[in-house]
Write a protein that holds these residues in place. Structure first.
Motif, PDB file in Angstrom:
ATOM      1  N   UNK A  17      14.685  14.176   5.251  1.00 51.87           N
ATOM      2  CA  UNK A  17      13.462  13.372   5.194  1.00 51.87           C
ATOM      3  C   UNK A  17      13.427  12.541   3.924  1.00 51.87           C
ATOM      4  N   UNK A  18      12.732  11.413   4.007  1.00 49.88           N
ATOM      5  CA  UNK A  18      12.434  10.563   2.870  1.00 49.88           C
ATOM      6  C   UNK A  18      11.047   9.968   3.065  1.00 49.88           C
ATOM      7  N   UNK A  19      10.403   9.633   1.956  1.00 51.97           N
ATOM      8  CA  UNK A  19       9.156   8.890   2.027  1.00 51.97           C
ATOM      9  C   UNK A  19       9.299   7.608   1.224  1.00 51.97           C
ATOM     10  N   UNK A  20       9.120   6.502   1.900  1.00 44.82           N
ATOM     11  CA  UNK A  20       9.172   5.191   1.258  1.00 44.82           C
ATOM     12  C   UNK A  20       7.764   4.746   0.877  1.00 44.82           C
ATOM     13  N   UNK A  21       7.687   3.989  -0.220  1.00 49.50           N
ATOM     14  CA  UNK A  21       6.417   3.453  -0.688  1.00 49.50           C
ATOM     15  C   UNK A  21       6.511   1.949  -0.835  1.00 49.50           C
ATOM     16  N   UNK A  26      -4.090  -6.029  -3.785  1.00 51.12           N
ATOM     17  CA  UNK A  26      -5.254  -5.539  -3.037  1.00 51.12           C
ATOM     18  C   UNK A  26      -5.586  -6.466  -1.866  1.00 51.12           C
ATOM     19  N   UNK A  27      -5.546  -7.736  -2.073  1.00 54.62           N
ATOM     20  CA  UNK A  27      -5.886  -8.666  -1.002  1.00 54.62           C
ATOM     21  C   UNK A  27      -4.908  -8.530   0.157  1.00 54.62           C
ATOM     22  N   UNK A  28      -3.624  -8.477  -0.172  1.00 55.93           N
ATOM     23  CA  UNK A  28      -2.615  -8.303   0.880  1.00 55.93           C
ATOM     24  C   UNK A  28      -2.849  -6.990   1.604  1.00 55.93           C
ATOM     25  N   UNK A  33      -2.283  -6.747   8.721  1.00 59.38           N
ATOM     26  CA  UNK A  33      -1.432  -5.758   9.369  1.00 59.38           C
ATOM     27  C   UNK A  33      -0.134  -5.700   8.563  1.00 59.38           C
ATOM     28  N   UNK A  34       0.227  -4.514   8.127  1.00 62.51           N
ATOM     29  CA  UNK A  34       1.419  -4.336   7.306  1.00 62.51           C
ATOM     30  C   UNK A  34       2.484  -3.585   8.098  1.00 62.51           C
ATOM     31  N   UNK A  35       3.722  -3.924   7.836  1.00 61.00           N
ATOM     32  CA  UNK A  35       4.802  -3.302   8.570  1.00 61.00           C
ATOM     33  C   UNK A  35       5.957  -2.895   7.686  1.00 61.00           C
ATOM     34  N   UNK A  79      -3.585   0.915  -2.880  1.00 59.11           N
ATOM     35  CA  UNK A  79      -3.069  -0.300  -2.228  1.00 59.11           C
ATOM     36  C   UNK A  79      -1.584  -0.142  -1.895  1.00 59.11           C
ATOM     37  N   UNK A  80      -1.253   0.989  -1.334  1.00 59.68           N
ATOM     38  CA  UNK A  80       0.143   1.342  -1.076  1.00 59.68           C
ATOM     39  C   UNK A  80       0.313   1.753   0.376  1.00 59.68           C
ATOM     40  N   UNK A  81       1.411   1.286   0.947  1.00 58.41           N
ATOM     41  CA  UNK A  81       1.803   1.648   2.306  1.00 58.41           C
ATOM     42  C   UNK A  81       2.966   2.633   2.211  1.00 58.41           C
TER      43      UNK A  81
END
Length: 117
Positions: A17-21, A26-28, A33-35, A79-81
């Motif tokens: 497993x890995x977790x990407x950040x 903030x506006x973006x 919709x983020x991908x 503000x993180x995906x």
């Protein structure tokens, strides 16, 4: 100027497993919709997961190839995906990028994910 900074990639064994950040402005973060996209050597860049804007309820969709293994999420305080990737396979090896969907012309540097024993 759009800020898209990906991190968290690395070398992992199959099944790992890995977790990407993805840190963004903030506006973006709030209105788009983020991908997460990925590009393997010699292949086109493909969308693998997306999450709708905060104001639209942050619903998620996934490519069939990652459904049930990857989870996209938001941290509204940062503000993180994120992209949580479980049960990784060799075919997941690629450079992973985050961007709006549809994407801005500017891309971040991406983060390399290599799945290999």
């Amino acid at each position: 100027q759009v800020q898209l900074v990906e991190s968290g990639g690395g070398l992992v064994q199959p099944g790992g497993s890995l977790r990407l950040s993805c840190a963004t402005s903030r506006n973006t973060y709030w209105i788009n919709t983020m991908g997460w996209y990925r590009q393997a050597p010699g292949k086109q860049r493909d969308l693998v997961a997306q999450i709708t804007s905060v104001t639209s309820g942050s619903s998620t969709t996934y490519a069939d190839s990652v459904k049930g293994r990857f989870t996209i999420s938001r941290d509204n305080a940062k503000d993180t995906i994120y992209l949580q990737m479980n049960n990784l396979k060799s075919e997941d090896t690629a450079v992973y990028y985050c961007n709006r969907n549809p994407p801005f012309p500017q891309w971040g540097q991406g983060t390399q994910v290599t799945v290999s024993s």
